[in-house]
Design a protein around this motif. Structure first.
Motif, short mmCIF file in Angstrom:
data_model
loop_
_atom_site.label_atom_id
_atom_site.label_comp_id
_atom_site.label_asym_id
_atom_site.label_seq_id
_atom_site.Cartn_x
_atom_site.Cartn_y
_atom_site.Cartn_z
N ALA A 1 30.90 -63.57 -52.17
CA ALA A 1 29.38 -63.20 -52.59
C ALA A 1 29.01 -64.32 -53.74
O ALA A 1 27.78 -64.40 -53.79
CB ALA A 1 29.37 -61.84 -53.24
N GLY B 1 25.12 -57.00 -57.36
CA GLY B 1 24.88 -58.26 -57.83
C GLY B 1 25.17 -58.79 -59.03
O GLY B 1 25.46 -60.13 -59.43
N ASP C 1 28.01 -67.47 -52.53
CA ASP C 1 26.77 -67.60 -51.65
C ASP C 1 25.62 -67.88 -52.69
O ASP C 1 24.45 -68.42 -52.50
CB ASP C 1 26.31 -66.15 -51.00
CG ASP C 1 27.14 -65.99 -49.84
OD1 ASP C 1 27.75 -66.95 -49.08
OD2 ASP C 1 27.27 -64.89 -49.42
N ALA D 1 21.74 -60.69 -49.56
CA ALA D 1 22.97 -61.16 -49.31
C ALA D 1 23.33 -60.99 -47.82
O ALA D 1 22.62 -60.24 -47.02
CB ALA D 1 23.99 -60.00 -50.04
N VAL E 1 19.80 -61.60 -57.93
CA VAL E 1 20.81 -61.09 -56.98
C VAL E 1 20.97 -59.44 -56.94
O VAL E 1 21.25 -58.94 -57.89
CB VAL E 1 22.48 -61.77 -57.49
CG1 VAL E 1 23.45 -61.35 -56.22
CG2 VAL E 1 22.21 -63.13 -57.92
N THR F 1 29.91 -54.42 -46.06
CA THR F 1 29.94 -54.77 -47.68
C THR F 1 30.59 -53.99 -48.40
O THR F 1 31.34 -54.49 -49.34
CB THR F 1 28.30 -54.73 -48.03
OG1 THR F 1 27.52 -55.88 -47.18
CG2 THR F 1 28.26 -55.04 -49.32
#
Length: 293
Positions: A74, A98, A77, A54, A26, A191
């Motif tokens: 996030a 991440g 996901d 992402a 991530v 973001t």
């Protein structure tokens, strides 16, 4: 082009390599799935490795609705990628943004994680800098929109915590900077506003973190100043956690020190696989200095 569809109907681009126990990578705000190339090549020798972009990072979708970006989303996901690829549980390795998503995965869906690697996670967590971080995140978002990624990347890539990378590996840093310049300005701004500026401080999650039993490796660079204390906090708070501090290292740990990073993570994964990455023994009391009786 391989994509998965999230539960809120966003397309996420991913790549995978190798076979074996799965690892999902991530990425950080300033990177994308390409940032994990040294790990994809190394760990795919023994693992099924998946890296994805992402939301907000083409070729993944770039939604223009701010409410489609959040810290919880996030983490969800990651769950959606696991579900789409029919992976019940995986090792999850995250850097910076991440890394925060990885922590939150451990809180909201611990049953999906074999282990967690939380690297370079700490920006905005320090309570004394919390308001500043939120404000500067909004300013970064505004500059991405005003200047565009190609121009503003020249400023963003020169952040204090990235200078160590520039000094020790100018070619690697230049590649990082070039990839950053290719990002969507809209996606970067969304973001920053939706995830970075609104995420809770790690210190506000203390009770939940104390109850999280997932084996966790925390990795920070000793020149990544605003991740050092949060890293120590995570080590003291998460029961089955260990902390590695890389010397003369900044924020972008996995590409700045790929050999050392890979070695640490590989040893961690092997220990977890043998069920030997355990919570701290209660006899090792943090309050004790020397034993007298």
């Amino acid at each position: 082009m391989p994509t998965i569809t999230t539960t809120d109907n966003i397309q996420l681009y991913y790549e995978e390599a190798g076979e074996g126990e799965p690892i999902i990578f991530v990425h950080e705000f300033g990177g994308d799935m390409r940032s994990w190339e040294p790990q994809m090549r190394y760990f795919s020798r023994r693992h099924r490795c998946i890296a994805f972009n992402a939301r907000g990072y083409p070729p993944s979708d770039v939604p223009e609705d701010l409410e489609l970006y959040s810290q919880r989303r996030a983490a969800l996901d990651i769950v959606d990628v696991l579900d789409a690829l029919q992976i019940p549980k995986a090792h999850v390795v995250g850097l910076s943004m991440g890394g925060f998503a990885t922590v939150h995965l451990g809180l909201i869906a611990p049953e999906r994680a074999l282990s967690l690697v939380v690297a370079g996670a700490g920006y905005g967590a320090e309570k004394e800098h919390e308001e500043y971080f939120r404000n500067v995140s909004l300013e970064v978002a505004a500059q991405f929109e005003k200047q565009g990624s190609k121009e503003f990347s020249k400023t963003y890539a020169m952040a204090a915590s990235r200078i160590a990378y520039l000094l020790k590996d100018p070619r690697g840093w230049a590649e990082f900077s070039e990839q950053l310049s290719q990002h969507s300005a809209t996606g970067s701004a969304m973001t920053m506003r939706g995830v970075q500026a609104r995420r809770p401080s790690l210190y506000d999650l203390e009770d939940e973190l104390k109850a999280m039993s997932v084996p966790t490796l925390i990795v920070v660079g000793d020149e990544d100043d605003h991740c050092l204390q949060p890293g120590i906090f995570l080590k003291k708070t998460i029961p089955a956690s260990g902390l590695a501090v890389l010397p003369k290292a900044g924020h972008t740990l996995n590409i700045e020190e790929p050999a050392l990073f890979n070695q640490l993570v590989a040893e961690f994964l092997a220990t977890v696989s043998q069920n030997r990455w355990l919570p701290r023994d209660p006899r090792a009391m943090p309050s004790e200095i020397m034993k007298t009786s």
